[in-house]
Design a protein around this motif. Structure first.
Motif, PDB file in Angstrom:
ATOM      1  N   ASN A 121      64.387 -57.435  -4.759  1.00 20.79           N
ATOM      2  CA  ASN A 121      64.032 -56.017  -4.814  1.00 20.79           C
ATOM      3  C   ASN A 121      65.250 -55.135  -4.555  1.00 20.79           C
ATOM      4  O   ASN A 121      65.447 -54.118  -5.230  1.00 20.79           O
ATOM      5  CB  ASN A 121      62.928 -55.700  -3.802  1.00 20.79           C
ATOM      6  N   GLN A 146      66.707 -52.478  -7.314  1.00 18.56           N
ATOM      7  CA  GLN A 146      66.737 -51.054  -6.984  1.00 18.56           C
ATOM      8  C   GLN A 146      68.147 -50.483  -7.010  1.00 18.56           C
ATOM      9  O   GLN A 146      68.392 -49.413  -7.573  1.00 18.56           O
ATOM     10  CB  GLN A 146      66.122 -50.819  -5.599  1.00 18.56           C
ATOM     11  N   THR A 157      61.074 -45.811  -1.489  1.00 17.62           N
ATOM     12  CA  THR A 157      61.431 -47.017  -2.225  1.00 17.62           C
ATOM     13  C   THR A 157      62.695 -47.679  -1.689  1.00 17.62           C
ATOM     14  O   THR A 157      62.726 -48.895  -1.501  1.00 17.62           O
ATOM     15  CB  THR A 157      61.627 -46.691  -3.725  1.00 17.62           C
TER      16      THR A 157
END
Length: 225
Positions: free
Chosen positions: A149, A153, A103
């Motif tokens: 993103n 995150q 990720t």
């Protein structure tokens, strides 16, 4: 003896750091990146079919991929840096071990790629046409997809480090070795991350560790930007 096939400026630096912390005997064979492509040299193909780093050899055993190497070395050291099975710390450990490459790293790699696109050399005659298009596409992808993103995150990571000294609680684990590289890269590639105080303090703390400093001496120059 364990041999680390160490590509300069790469994830294999955290493997050397882990070995220093575990106290396992090892040696390092260094590989330089290609000056033009910045890719690994063909010599690494002799070690593993994909020709990438990190990769280690231990006698007739070859182990590639950061997470697999970390698990192998932790097993070899009798389970040090792995929380007890069945605990919340172990569940967190498993999560962050996979999160690091699954990720955290993809948007950081994409940032690196699109930054290179924006700064790629273009013949003088084509610059007025190609540069605005390339840079426009790059900035659009970053602003609409990559950056949101990254911010989401790493805001989550910031909240975790606001509660815990390490990723799995009060004790350092293999997950911290895995997460070190994404945080270092994010501090250099993502402006929004560089201003997050808990992440900055975490990176500063690991950089101050004697084992980390020794790993830098062994591994050589280290540019994770």
């Amino acid at each position: 003896m364990i041999e680390v096939h160490h590509l300069e400026h790469s994830r294999s630096q955290r493997i050397i750091w882990l070995l220093e912390e575990l106290g396992l005997p090892y040696k390092v064979k260094r590989y330089a990146r290609d000056a033009k492509t910045y890719l690994a040299p063909p010599e690494l193909l002799k070690i593993h079919p994909l020709g990438k780093s990190p990769v280690i050899t231990d006698g007739d055993i070859t182990v590639a991929e950061s997470g697999a190497i970390v698990e192998y070395l932790i097993d070899k050291a009798g389970g040090k840096f792995r929380p007890a099975a069945g605990t919340q710390a172990h569940r967190d450990y498993t999560y962050w071990m996979h999160f690091a490459e699954g990720t955290a790293m993809p948007p950081l790699v994409m940032t690196l790629v699109f930054n290179k696109i924006e700064n790629a050399p273009v013949p003088a005659l084509l610059k007025p046409i190609v540069l605005p298009i390339a840079r426009g596409i790059s900035k659009q992808v970053k602003s609409s997809f990559i950056n949101p993103n990254l911010e989401k995150q790493f805001a989550y990571i910031e909240s975790v480090l606001a509660k815990n000294e390490w990723f799995c609680g009060s004790e350092m684990t293999g997950a911290d070795f895995m997460m070190s590289f994404p945080l270092e890269a994010a501090m250099n590639r993502a402006e929004s991350v560089s201003s997050m105080p808990k992440i900055a303090a975490y990176v500063k703390r690991i950089h101050a560790m004697p084992s980390f400093k020794k790993a830098l001496e062994v591994g050589g120059p280290y540019n994770y930007a």
